[in-house]
Write a protein that holds these residues in place. Structure first.
Motif, short mmCIF file in Angstrom:
data_model
loop_
_atom_site.label_atom_id
_atom_site.label_comp_id
_atom_site.label_asym_id
_atom_site.label_seq_id
_atom_site.Cartn_x
_atom_site.Cartn_y
_atom_site.Cartn_z
N UNK A 19 4.27 5.19 -3.57
CA UNK A 19 3.90 4.25 -2.43
C UNK A 19 3.12 3.70 -0.92
N UNK A 20 1.88 4.96 -1.38
CA UNK A 20 1.11 4.71 -0.86
C UNK A 20 0.26 3.06 -0.96
N UNK A 21 -0.02 2.62 -2.91
CA UNK A 21 0.02 1.12 -3.25
C UNK A 21 0.43 0.23 -2.76
N UNK A 22 2.22 0.54 -2.45
CA UNK A 22 3.11 -0.45 -2.12
C UNK A 22 3.15 -0.82 -0.90
N UNK A 23 2.62 0.33 -0.20
CA UNK A 23 1.64 0.03 1.47
C UNK A 23 1.11 -0.74 1.82
N UNK A 24 -0.20 -0.79 0.53
CA UNK A 24 -1.59 -1.04 1.05
C UNK A 24 -0.98 -2.67 0.29
N UNK A 25 -0.11 -2.84 -0.70
CA UNK A 25 0.17 -4.17 -1.22
C UNK A 25 0.42 -4.47 -0.04
N UNK A 30 -0.22 -8.60 -0.82
CA UNK A 30 -0.09 -9.07 -2.23
C UNK A 30 1.78 -9.15 -1.94
N UNK A 31 2.43 -8.52 -1.50
CA UNK A 31 3.53 -8.31 -1.59
C UNK A 31 4.12 -8.85 -0.20
N UNK A 32 5.58 -9.17 -0.17
CA UNK A 32 6.27 -9.38 1.06
C UNK A 32 7.30 -9.13 1.20
N UNK A 33 7.40 -8.10 1.96
CA UNK A 33 9.34 -7.28 1.45
C UNK A 33 9.73 -6.63 0.03
N UNK A 34 7.84 -5.96 -0.46
CA UNK A 34 8.48 -5.67 -1.58
C UNK A 34 8.47 -6.29 -2.66
#
Length: 74
Positions: A19-25, A30-34
């Protein structure tokens, strides 16, 4: 090494979970809306530089961000 092994080692080394890496990305753009909008090379370069992860561990995070794997994957 199993996927769970990669995640465990990453958590031990960085103190961060998926979850931390998803938030940082998301914060890095690097991501937009997941949804991943970066290439594997960009993600691995970031993780190697900022977290000193090896290529295999960086690719595990890429697989999470891309949706190829999740926290339950073996």
């Amino acid at each position: 090494m199993s996927f769970q092994g990669y995640l465990k080692t990453i958590k031990e080394k960085t103190g961060k979970d998926p979850a931390d890496f998803r938030q940082l990305a998301e914060e890095k753009g690097f991501t937009q809306n997941g949804e991943l909008n970066a290439k594997a090379g960009e993600i691995t370069a970031w993780l190697k530089h900022d977290f000193e992860l090896g290529h295999g561990h960086a690719m595990a995070i890429y697989a999470l961000l891309k949706g190829i794997k999740n926290e339950e994957s073996e």
